[in-house]
Structures are given as C-alpha cells and as structure tokens.
Design an enzyme around this catalytic site. Structure first.
Site, PDB file in Angstrom:
ATOM      1  N   GLY A 214      25.016  43.526  32.136  1.00 41.22           N
ATOM      2  CA  GLY A 214      23.876  44.420  32.301  1.00 41.22           C
ATOM      3  C   GLY A 214      24.172  45.842  32.724  1.00 41.22           C
TER       4      GLY A 214
ATOM      5  N   ASP B   4      23.511  46.140  37.727  1.00 39.71           N
ATOM      6  CA  ASP B   4      22.274  46.538  37.045  1.00 39.71           C
ATOM      7  C   ASP B   4      21.050  46.270  37.910  1.00 39.71           C
ATOM      8  OD1 ASP B   4      22.578  43.782  36.833  1.00 39.71           O
ATOM      9  OD2 ASP B   4      22.036  43.656  34.723  1.00 39.71           O
TER      10      ASP B   4
ATOM     11  N   ASP C 266      18.458  40.787  42.387  1.00 41.47           N
ATOM     12  CA  ASP C 266      17.259  39.940  42.355  1.00 41.47           C
ATOM     13  C   ASP C 266      17.326  38.995  43.559  1.00 41.47           C
ATOM     14  OD1 ASP C 266      15.088  38.411  41.406  1.00 41.47           O
ATOM     15  OD2 ASP C 266      16.266  37.370  39.907  1.00 41.47           O
TER      16      ASP C 266
ATOM     17  N   LYS D  20      14.926  44.143  43.203  1.00 46.24           N
ATOM     18  CA  LYS D  20      13.711  43.319  43.359  1.00 46.24           C
ATOM     19  C   LYS D  20      13.700  42.782  44.787  1.00 46.24           C
ATOM     20  CE  LYS D  20      13.245  41.291  38.710  1.00 46.24           C
ATOM     21  NZ  LYS D  20      13.434  40.031  37.953  1.00 46.24           N
TER      22      LYS D  20
ATOM     23  N   PHE E 194      10.041  40.029  35.264  1.00 47.12           N
ATOM     24  CA  PHE E 194      11.270  40.100  34.484  1.00 47.12           C
ATOM     25  C   PHE E 194      11.311  41.405  33.690  1.00 47.12           C
ATOM     26  CE2 PHE E 194      13.966  39.106  30.841  1.00 47.12           C
ATOM     27  CZ  PHE E 194      15.060  38.548  31.489  1.00 47.12           C
TER      28      PHE E 194
ATOM     29  N   ASP F 291      18.996  42.309  29.355  1.00 48.20           N
ATOM     30  CA  ASP F 291      18.602  41.529  28.180  1.00 48.20           C
ATOM     31  C   ASP F 291      17.589  40.440  28.483  1.00 48.20           C
ATOM     32  OD1 ASP F 291      20.411  39.837  29.690  1.00 48.20           O
ATOM     33  OD2 ASP F 291      20.475  38.563  27.931  1.00 48.20           O
TER      34      ASP F 291
ATOM     35  N   ARG G 160      18.952  44.850  25.125  1.00 46.56           N
ATOM     36  CA  ARG G 160      19.854  45.712  25.908  1.00 46.56           C
ATOM     37  C   ARG G 160      19.867  47.146  25.389  1.00 46.56           C
ATOM     38  NH1 ARG G 160      22.881  42.325  29.224  1.00 46.56           N
ATOM     39  NH2 ARG G 160      23.453  40.323  28.350  1.00 46.56           N
TER      40      ARG G 160
HETATM   41  P1  5GP Z   1      20.847  37.872  41.483  1.00 45.13           P
HETATM   42  O1  5GP Z   1      22.147  37.145  41.576  1.00 45.13           O
HETATM   43  O2  5GP Z   1      20.686  39.016  42.443  1.00 45.13           O
HETATM   44  O3  5GP Z   1      19.671  36.905  41.539  1.00 45.13           O
HETATM   45  O4  5GP Z   1      20.712  38.429  40.033  1.00 45.13           O
HETATM   46  C1  5GP Z   1      21.540  39.364  39.515  1.00 45.13           C
HETATM   47  C2  5GP Z   1      21.642  39.215  38.021  1.00 45.13           C
HETATM   48  O5  5GP Z   1      20.544  38.484  37.447  1.00 45.13           O
HETATM   49  C3  5GP Z   1      21.580  40.563  37.388  1.00 45.13           C
HETATM   50  O6  5GP Z   1      22.865  41.131  37.289  1.00 45.13           O
HETATM   51  C4  5GP Z   1      20.972  40.264  36.040  1.00 45.13           C
HETATM   52  O7  5GP Z   1      21.972  39.891  35.137  1.00 45.13           O
HETATM   53  C5  5GP Z   1      20.080  39.073  36.269  1.00 45.13           C
HETATM   54  N1  5GP Z   1      18.666  39.462  36.467  1.00 45.13           N
HETATM   55  C6  5GP Z   1      17.938  39.395  37.594  1.00 45.13           C
HETATM   56  N2  5GP Z   1      16.666  39.820  37.381  1.00 45.13           N
HETATM   57  C7  5GP Z   1      16.602  40.156  36.078  1.00 45.13           C
HETATM   58  C8  5GP Z   1      15.546  40.698  35.252  1.00 45.13           C
HETATM   59  O8  5GP Z   1      14.394  40.937  35.640  1.00 45.13           O
HETATM   60  N3  5GP Z   1      15.885  40.946  33.959  1.00 45.13           N
HETATM   61  C9  5GP Z   1      17.122  40.699  33.445  1.00 45.13           C
HETATM   62  N4  5GP Z   1      17.310  40.983  32.178  1.00 45.13           N
HETATM   63  N5  5GP Z   1      18.127  40.202  34.190  1.00 45.13           N
HETATM   64  C10 5GP Z   1      17.866  39.939  35.495  1.00 45.13           C
END
Ligand code: 5GP
Length: 178
Positions: free
Chosen positions: A49, A104, A107, A135, A156, A163, A169
C-alpha cells in the site's frame, strides 16, 4: 470523479489530490528539517500500500537517503485476517541507521506492533514512524506513530496505493466505501 466502482463495490471520494499533495508537502518539510545534517536515513516502506505515498514523499526530500521496501500483509478483502505475515530482509543494514518507516494506513495497529519491535531489535540509531492515514477509532494495540497525514473514520478506503482485493491502487485520490 466523485464516485468509482472497484471490484463491484461503489466508493466515493474522501481525500482529493490537492489535499494529498498539501499534506505530503507538509510531512516532507517536517522530515527535511528533522534529518538535514544527520547521517543519511533509510526509508522503509511497507508494501504493497505505501508505494505511491513513498514515491511522492521521497521526491520532496532534500537530503541523501536510501530506500527499502518490506512486505507485511494482514488484510483479505475488506477486513483484517488477524494474522500478520511479514517478509522482511532483516539484514544488518538497520544497525546504527536512522530509520523512517512509511506505512499507508494504521488501522488495528497490529502490523506496526509486530514490525517495530523486530526493527528495533536490530539497533537502529533512531526510528520515526509515519502513516498517510490513521483510523484511530479502530486501534486495538498501542503503536509508535510519530506523524500521520489524515485522521479518518472506520470505513474501508481504496486508492493512492490502497486496494480492494488487488484493485483500485491506481486511483489518484482516496475513496471510501459508500
Ligand atoms: P493494521 O495492521 O493497522 O490493522 O492494518 C494495516 C494494514 O491493513 C494496512 O497497511 C493496509 O494494508 C490494511 N488496511 C487497513 N485498513 C484498510 C483500508 O481501509 N483499506 C485498505 N485498502 N487497506 C486497509
């Protein structure tokens, strides 16, 4: 375009190109003032991402630096699988380096909470973590996040490197699920 269909789902624009450019410029200015005159930092982008964010950010940096990408995956479709898979070349090149991590989106925080301790175990001189999107309401674990460009809700998002099942992307803006 205010609306797009990606892989059968409708998304609406959340962050415009202009807003992206302004925030990335501001982040680059901050990084320029922090690292000018230091030993050249290493920027580590988390794939997939971060590739567009990284490309736009590094072209605004005015000091010598090197770049590495690592692949960390946790998402399947629109939700986190809960399992963080990491493919990193954990070579000695992190030792003694000023490392800037480029993510990127943060979350749940699990990706960074898994990666940062691995990185720090290789004794970098310093670690600075930036993300394009945060987020905050979805965060499940505490993470080091030094700078982010945009705080967004739980919906999302796709575009600008992010993506939905591999698609979207290449969209130049950030879109959120309608
Ligand atoms: P975390 O480990 O913080 O939950 O998530 C990080 C990864 O989850 C990001 O690098 C991304 O790849 C994916 N991700 C989290 N939220 C989103 C979203 O709303 N859209 C997309 N496309 N990917 C997300």
């Amino acid at each position: 375009m205010t609306e797009v269909t990606v892989n059968g789902k409708v998304f609406q624009v959340l962050i415009s190109r202009k807003e992206l450019e302004e925030k990335i410029e501001a982040l680059a200015n901050l990084i320029n003032s922090k690292y000018s005159g230091e030993e050249p930092p290493l920027l580590v982008g988390i794939l997939n991402g971060s590739f567009i964010f990284m490309a736009d950010l590094v072209r605004r940096l005015h000091f010598p630096c090197t770049i590495q990408f690592i692949r960390i995956e946790s998402y399947t479709g629109m939700s986190t699988s809960g399992v963080v898979k990491m493919e990193a070349d954990v070579s000695p090149r992190w030792v003694g380096r000023h490392v800037i991590v480029i993510e990127d989106i943060v979350d749940t925080g699990h990706t960074l909470s898994r990666f940062i301790p691995v990185l720090k175990s290789h004794q970098p001189a310093s670690v600075f973590v930036c993300a394009l999107l945060f987020k905050k309401e979805a965060l499940e674990v505490s993470v080091q996040l030094d700078e982010y460009c945009f705080l967004i809700g739980r919906k999302f998002v796709v575009g600008y490197g992010l993506d939905y099942d591999g698609y979207g992307r290449n969209l130049p803006e950030i879109y959120q699920l309608k």
